[in-house]
Design an enzyme around this catalytic site. Structure first.
Site, mmCIF file in Angstrom:
data_model
loop_
_atom_site.group_PDB
_atom_site.id
_atom_site.type_symbol
_atom_site.label_atom_id
_atom_site.label_comp_id
_atom_site.label_asym_id
_atom_site.label_seq_id
_atom_site.Cartn_x
_atom_site.Cartn_y
_atom_site.Cartn_z
ATOM 1 N N THR A 1 0.895 -1.157 0.000
ATOM 2 C CA THR A 1 0.000 0.000 0.000
ATOM 3 C C THR A 1 0.925 1.196 0.000
ATOM 4 O O THR A 1 2.099 1.067 0.351
ATOM 5 C CB THR A 1 -0.874 0.002 1.281
ATOM 6 O OG1 THR A 1 -1.949 -0.919 1.123
ATOM 7 C CG2 THR A 1 -1.483 1.339 1.611
ATOM 8 N N ARG B 1 -13.723 -7.064 -2.744
ATOM 9 C CA ARG B 1 -13.228 -6.973 -1.356
ATOM 10 C C ARG B 1 -12.661 -5.580 -1.103
ATOM 11 O O ARG B 1 -11.947 -5.024 -1.934
ATOM 12 C CB ARG B 1 -12.142 -8.032 -1.143
ATOM 13 C CG ARG B 1 -11.447 -7.999 0.213
ATOM 14 C CD ARG B 1 -10.172 -7.205 0.180
ATOM 15 N NE ARG B 1 -9.414 -7.278 1.432
ATOM 16 C CZ ARG B 1 -8.376 -6.502 1.719
ATOM 17 N NH1 ARG B 1 -7.980 -5.593 0.856
ATOM 18 N NH2 ARG B 1 -7.744 -6.631 2.853
ATOM 19 N N THR C 1 -0.796 0.183 6.804
ATOM 20 C CA THR C 1 -0.524 -0.818 5.770
ATOM 21 C C THR C 1 -0.449 -2.191 6.415
ATOM 22 O O THR C 1 0.119 -2.331 7.503
ATOM 23 C CB THR C 1 0.772 -0.526 5.000
ATOM 24 O OG1 THR C 1 1.067 -1.677 4.188
ATOM 25 C CG2 THR C 1 1.964 -0.243 5.908
ATOM 26 N N GLY C 2 -1.012 -3.175 5.746
ATOM 27 C CA GLY C 2 -0.967 -4.537 6.281
ATOM 28 C C GLY C 2 -2.236 -5.286 5.929
ATOM 29 O O GLY C 2 -2.997 -4.863 5.059
ATOM 30 N N THR C 3 -2.469 -6.384 6.627
ATOM 31 C CA THR C 3 -3.655 -7.196 6.365
ATOM 32 C C THR C 3 -4.885 -6.429 6.833
ATOM 33 O O THR C 3 -5.165 -6.335 8.028
ATOM 34 C CB THR C 3 -3.541 -8.540 7.117
ATOM 35 O OG1 THR C 3 -2.255 -9.089 6.834
ATOM 36 C CG2 THR C 3 -4.619 -9.510 6.679
ATOM 37 N N GLY C 4 -5.624 -5.874 5.871
ATOM 38 C CA GLY C 4 -6.711 -4.944 6.168
ATOM 39 C C GLY C 4 -7.718 -5.479 7.176
ATOM 40 O O GLY C 4 -8.205 -4.736 8.034
HETATM 41 N N1 ASP Z 1 -4.049 -2.696 3.960
HETATM 42 C C1 ASP Z 1 -4.193 -3.061 2.589
HETATM 43 C C2 ASP Z 1 -5.448 -3.860 2.403
HETATM 44 O O1 ASP Z 1 -5.741 -4.701 3.236
HETATM 45 C C3 ASP Z 1 -3.040 -3.848 2.066
HETATM 46 C C4 ASP Z 1 -1.696 -3.452 2.590
HETATM 47 O O2 ASP Z 1 -1.499 -2.424 3.149
HETATM 48 O O3 ASP Z 1 -0.767 -4.229 2.433
HETATM 49 O O4 ASP Z 1 -6.095 -3.689 1.412
#
Ligand code: ASP
Length: 340
Positions: free
Chosen positions: A209, A237, A260-263
């Protein structure tokens, strides 16, 4: 003359404190001190980073790309521009760079195409604008800003967002513009991993992200985030990035945050607003609140965030392998990094 300047300095300082602005005393020439308003900027390119063993040339490309976006935002802030313009410009540059999972080079989802999410938020008014699962829009962050400033709504999704972009003359690109060769390889690897399990390879690369948070010389905070989401996600999604109070948040009373990460993990905890509330109602500092949520409450490996608070303090905690990030402020601090 000297006493007039001192008096002026005291008055400016008093006004700045009254209006909640961050100030700093700068030695201008030998015996003269002037008040300079403080600014600060942090950007990120995602928590799904390359490994430390990646080729030096790849590491260099990421650091150089972060540097370009950081410098563009710094120029805006240093010359008296707004935090909204600074975060928008940093994110726009990172969206155009195929290295990052946003705009060009976005993650590929289960049907082989890209859908994009983005948000901006103005900490002064707490107005926000966001777009979700939109296809074909070259710079979703610009469309999100348009939603905030030129529509009565805050989140526009799917075909409606694409229609709005076309009507208002935003740049539209064919699928081939977004879908790079490298993302296709990551998509193949992720699908294999989901079939055969972790032995198939990297997990972290499924994330990514881009985002930016800033404090400007007027004491206003702003945040922006843009993403292609998780690799091989289900069409339709939506992650945390375009959700105000979760992946993106700005409030002049506390801080600006881009995650940023697993939303899904960030949505479960309403991460950005939770940190802001810990500061506003729990008396925690930005550093205490951000570290508590990222290091103690979110699952390990789930990601990180960037934060600038109302006084210009910057935090960049993450619990993943690394996080592409760059920070700068008016005191001359400057940092560009991938890992510790
Ligand atoms: N947070 C973002 C999502 O889940 C992906 C990411 O930041 O890696 O869409």
């Amino acid at each position: 003359m000297a006493s007039t300047k001192t008096l002026l300095g005291i008055i400016l300082c008093f006004l700045a404190i009254q209006f909640g602005c961050a100030t700093q005393l700068v030695r201008h020439s030998a015996n003269q001190e002037v008040i300079a308003m403080r600014w600060a900027i942090a950007i990120h390119g995602g928590a799904g980073t390359i490994g430390r063993d990646a080729e030096a040339s790849i590491q260099e490309s990421y650091l150089a790309a972060l540097q370009v976006a950081l410098e563009a935002a710094e120029r805006i802030l240093a010359s008296g521009g707004t935090s909204l313009d600074a975060v928008q410009e940093a994110v726009r540059i990172l969206e155009d760079d195929p290295l990052f999972n946003a705009g060009r080079g976005a993650a590929i989802m289960a049907d082989g195409h890209c859908e994009l999410d983005a948000a901006v938020m103005d900490g002064a008014t707490r107005n926000s604008g966001a777009v979700a699962f939109v296809r074909g829009v070259r710079n979703p962050v610009l469309l999100a800003r348009h939603v905030m400033e030129a529509t009565p709504h805050m989140l526009v999704a799917g075909d409606g967002a694409l229609r709005l972009a076309k009507q208002k003359g935003f740049q539209i690109e064919p699928d081939s513009y977004f879908e790079t060769e490298r993302r296709r390889r990551m998509w193949d690897r992720e699908r294999q991993r989901q079939r055969v399990g972790p032995e198939a390879g990297e997990v972290e690369l499924a994330m990514g992200t881009v985002g930016a948070v800033a404090l400007d010389q007027f004491g206003n905070l702003a945040a922006a985030t843009s993403t292609g989401g998780l690799t091989n996600k289900m069409p339709g999604r939506v992650g945390d990035s375009p959700l105000v109070g979760i992946g993106t948040y700005a409030n002049n009373a506390t801080c600006a945050i881009s995650c940023t990460g697993t939303g899904e993990e960030f949505i479960r905890l309403t991460v950005a607003h939770r940190i802001s509330a810990m500061m506003e109602f729990g008396g925690l500092s930005s550093s205490e609140a951000a570290k508590r949520v990222v290091m103690e409450e979110l699952p390990r490996g789930s990601g990180g965030l960037i934060l600038v608070d109302r006084l210009g303090n910057i935090e960049t905690p993450y619990n993943s392998r690394g996080m592409y990030r760059a920070t700068a402020d008016s005191r001359g601090n400057r940092h560009v990094a991938i890992w510790e």
